[in-house]
Design a protein around this motif. Structure first.
Motif, PDB file in Angstrom:
ATOM      1  N   CYS A 110       0.708  -1.410   0.116  1.00  0.00           N
ATOM      2  CA  CYS A 110       0.187   0.308  -0.745  1.00  0.00           C
ATOM      3  C   CYS A 110       0.837   1.254   0.170  1.00  0.00           C
ATOM      4  CB  CYS A 110      -0.743  -0.235   1.259  1.00  0.00           C
ATOM      5  SG  CYS A 110      -2.221   0.567   1.069  1.00  0.00           S
ATOM      6  N   TYR A 144      -4.788   2.630  11.627  1.00  0.00           N
ATOM      7  CA  TYR A 144      -5.612   1.347  12.034  1.00  0.00           C
ATOM      8  C   TYR A 144      -4.816   0.261  10.937  1.00  0.00           C
ATOM      9  CZ  TYR A 144      -8.395   3.356   8.305  1.00  0.00           C
ATOM     10  OH  TYR A 144      -8.626   4.055   7.708  1.00  0.00           O
ATOM     11  N   CYS A 145      -4.329   0.090   9.655  1.00  0.00           N
ATOM     12  CA  CYS A 145      -4.514  -0.639   9.129  1.00  0.00           C
ATOM     13  C   CYS A 145      -3.474  -1.575   9.041  1.00  0.00           C
ATOM     14  CB  CYS A 145      -4.693  -0.291   7.515  1.00  0.00           C
ATOM     15  SG  CYS A 145      -4.468  -1.385   6.690  1.00  0.00           S
ATOM     16  N   ASP A 164      -0.812   5.257   4.207  1.00  0.00           N
ATOM     17  CA  ASP A 164      -0.624   4.453   5.321  1.00  0.00           C
ATOM     18  C   ASP A 164      -1.774   4.959   6.534  1.00  0.00           C
ATOM     19  OD1 ASP A 164       1.662   3.676   6.781  1.00  0.00           O
ATOM     20  OD2 ASP A 164       1.887   5.580   7.950  1.00  0.00           O
ATOM     21  N   CYS A 165      -3.009   4.529   5.937  1.00  0.00           N
ATOM     22  CA  CYS A 165      -3.627   4.191   6.849  1.00  0.00           C
ATOM     23  C   CYS A 165      -3.676   4.074   8.402  1.00  0.00           C
ATOM     24  CB  CYS A 165      -4.744   3.997   6.827  1.00  0.00           C
ATOM     25  SG  CYS A 165      -5.409   4.328   5.279  1.00  0.00           S
ATOM     26  N   ALA A 224      -5.161  -3.300  -1.659  1.00  0.00           N
ATOM     27  CA  ALA A 224      -4.142  -1.719  -0.843  1.00  0.00           C
ATOM     28  C   ALA A 224      -4.406  -0.714  -2.376  1.00  0.00           C
ATOM     29  CB  ALA A 224      -2.731  -2.439  -0.423  1.00  0.00           C
ATOM     30  N   ASN A 241      -1.656  -3.351   6.679  1.00  0.00           N
ATOM     31  CA  ASN A 241      -1.260  -3.042   4.988  1.00  0.00           C
ATOM     32  C   ASN A 241      -0.757  -2.122   5.398  1.00  0.00           C
ATOM     33  OD1 ASN A 241      -2.124  -5.815   4.519  1.00  0.00           O
ATOM     34  ND2 ASN A 241      -3.789  -4.912   4.458  1.00  0.00           N
ATOM     35  N   ARG A 242      -0.358  -0.807   6.052  1.00  0.00           N
ATOM     36  CA  ARG A 242      -0.075   0.579   6.145  1.00  0.00           C
ATOM     37  C   ARG A 242       1.417   0.417   5.825  1.00  0.00           C
ATOM     38  NH1 ARG A 242      -0.278  -0.769  10.733  1.00  0.00           N
ATOM     39  NH2 ARG A 242       1.282  -0.379  12.288  1.00  0.00           N
ATOM     40  N   LYS A 249      -6.661  10.002   2.927  1.00  0.00           N
ATOM     41  CA  LYS A 249      -7.905   9.571   2.245  1.00  0.00           C
ATOM     42  C   LYS A 249      -8.559  10.660   2.878  1.00  0.00           C
ATOM     43  CE  LYS A 249      -8.242   4.343   2.737  1.00  0.00           C
ATOM     44  NZ  LYS A 249      -8.799   3.448   3.309  1.00  0.00           N
ATOM     45  N   GLU A 304     -14.982   4.361   6.615  1.00  0.00           N
ATOM     46  CA  GLU A 304     -13.778   3.747   7.828  1.00  0.00           C
ATOM     47  C   GLU A 304     -13.989   4.302   8.576  1.00  0.00           C
ATOM     48  OE1 GLU A 304     -11.219   2.336   6.006  1.00  0.00           O
ATOM     49  OE2 GLU A 304     -10.394   2.575   4.180  1.00  0.00           O
TER      50      GLU A 304
HETATM   51  S1  SF4 Z   1      -5.099  -1.447   2.847  1.00  0.00           S
HETATM   52 FE1  SF4 Z   1      -6.729   0.181   2.614  1.00  0.00          FE
HETATM   53  S2  SF4 Z   1      -6.546   1.070   4.965  1.00  0.00           S
HETATM   54 FE2  SF4 Z   1      -5.242  -0.482   4.264  1.00  0.00          FE
HETATM   55  S3  SF4 Z   1      -3.475   1.560   4.535  1.00  0.00           S
HETATM   56 FE3  SF4 Z   1      -4.096   1.148   2.913  1.00  0.00          FE
HETATM   57  S4  SF4 Z   1      -6.154   2.545   1.642  1.00  0.00           S
HETATM   58 FE4  SF4 Z   1      -5.477   2.539   4.432  1.00  0.00          FE
END
Ligand code: SF4
Length: 419
Positions: free
Chosen positions: A64, A70-71, A67-68, A110, A73-74, A181, A167
């Motif tokens: 990804c 809570y995620c 850099d969310c 992502a 995968n950030r 976002k 989200e």
């Molecule tokens: S996968 Fe989605 S929620 Fe996770 S960091 Fe990337 S955009 Fe944000």
């Protein structure tokens, strides 16, 4: 064909999305046991005609650019990364389908490189599946906010359901926790998907009917300070504005303990459970968000939201089942929508008694405190004792619904249904 290592990364990375009905479960296998609900890969969802289908749940990529906080995968998180090509996903779906492992696909990704690039790859995948592989199974596609509307429109003509995740419950929290976002970027495609013109113009762009299973969204609960009232008002607004099929609530999981903006602990699953119950009341029982929450803006933990409302409004009870309007009957704890209509039908022919209600599957142990039948009341007259009885029943029912025990932690499964 995709190798096992990448397959594990891409299915495991997708498991935090709860837009599939079985995704809330975290029950793991035990020594000598069979199955593992916590492992990613296959999940379940309900089609528009109510069938439960098993889906391959997978990301196209977990690399990804965003850099969310809570995620998992950030961008800043140090986790194994992988991506698959559209062709590899198609082969996998076709193979799994032939072996009867799955009936459909839940595909997300992502943001790899850019929203447009990612959406192009997702679109390429679903077109290949439908046209080259002649796959007619169910497809739920996660859309990428900020992608070109034409890409979104084309995708909508090939898949059954699409969703853009809202989200977080407020723009302020979105800015803080997912700075790349914006509310507008998420809401805009939701608005397009619900617009008649957008659907009409999609004709001829794809293989079939435009999004026959509609659109859904997902909201993380407990990562930010919004109340249940704010969350439910937002859901109500989304249902009204975009005719969403469902809003999914996902209790925040602490995958980023270093963040100074996030709670150190995962959110309480009971809160998620209560939100699903309250959501049901908004959609089918005629309640408003303001009515359901307490003065402090949160839902009661002790009772389900309908019971909590009734206990706070005893001035409305007891109601006589032989004369009360259906809108009032459905507000009685223990009387669901179907029972309320059964009562209305039956009382045209006869004057109903408690014995009649039993046969109609009214949950009398709960309802009896709030109704009279042919003038008779069998509930508890002492308000304090009644509340204790109801709370005990709630505890016992929750215990029955407990999905599992993890170490010393008791976690509750996410259920929805008539309450
Ligand atoms: S996968 Fe989605 S929620 Fe996770 S960091 Fe990337 S955009 Fe944000």
């Amino acid at each position: 064909m995709i190798d096992e290592k990448r397959l594990i990364i891409l299915t495991q990375s997708a498991k935090y999305d709860v837009s599939c009905s079985s995704s809330g479960s975290r029950r793991q296998n035990v020594p000598g046991g069979l199955g593992n609900a916590a492992f990613g890969g296959i999940c379940h969802s309900f089609t528009s005609d109510g069938r439960c289908v098993s889906l391959l749940k997978i990301l196209l990529s977990n690399k990804c650019a965003y850099d969310c906080q809570y995620c998992v995968n950030r961008r800043s998180n140090d986790v194994p990364r992988a991506s698959a090509s559209p062709e590899e996903i198609c082969e996998l779906v076709a193979e799994f389908y032939k072996r009867n492992y799955i009936e459909g696909l839940f595909l997300s990704s992502a943001v790899e490189i850019s929203p447009d690039r990612t959406m192009e790859l997702l679109l390429d995948t679903v077109i290949r599946l439908r046209k080259l592989y002649r796959f007619n199974g169910y497809i739920h596609l996660k859309g990428i906010p900020n992608a070109d509307p034409l890409l979104i429109q084309r995708a909508g003509a090939y898949v059954d359901r699409m969703s853009f995740n809202i989200e977080l419950p407020s723009e302020r929290s979105l800015k803080l926790l997912a700075p790349q976002k914006s509310k507008n970027a998420i809401v805009k495609p939701m608005r397009l998907l619900s617009s008649a013109d957008f659907k009409e113009n999609a004709r001829g762009r794809g293989a079939g009917k435009f999004l026959p299973a509609g659109q859904t969204t997902q909201m993380i609960v407990g990562a930010s300070p919004e109340t249940d009232g704010q969350i439910l008002r937002l859901s109500q607004g989304l249902y009204d504005a975009f005719s969403l099929k469902r809003v999914y609530y996902s209790a925040y999981i602490a995958v980023n303990p270093q963040s100074r903006y996030l709670p150190a602990k995962s959110a309480n699953l009971l809160r998620e459970h209560r939100l699903y119950q309250a959501d049901w009341l908004l959609r089918f029982y005629g309640f408003t968000a303001e009515e359901i929450v307490r003065e402090d803006g949160f839902l009661d933990e002790e009772y389900d939201p309908k019971c909590a409302w009734a206990v706070r409004h005893m001035e409305n009870f007891p109601v006589e089942v032989n004369t009360a309007p259906v809108e009032m009957l459905v507000r009685v704890p223990g009387i669901g929508i179907r029972s309320a209509y059964r009562i209305r039908e039956a009382r045209r022919r006869t004057r109903l008694t408690f014995d009649d209600l039993k046969k109609m599957r009214v949950v009398l142990k709960r309802a009896k405190h709030f109704i009279t039948a042919d003038g008779k009341f069998f509930g508890e007259e002492n308000f304090g004792r009644m509340k204790t009885l109801l709370a005990l029943q709630e505890t016992n029912e929750n215990a029955e619904q407990l999905s599992f025990l993890t170490g010393n932690e008791i976690e509750k499964s996410v259920i929805t249904g008539e309450i």
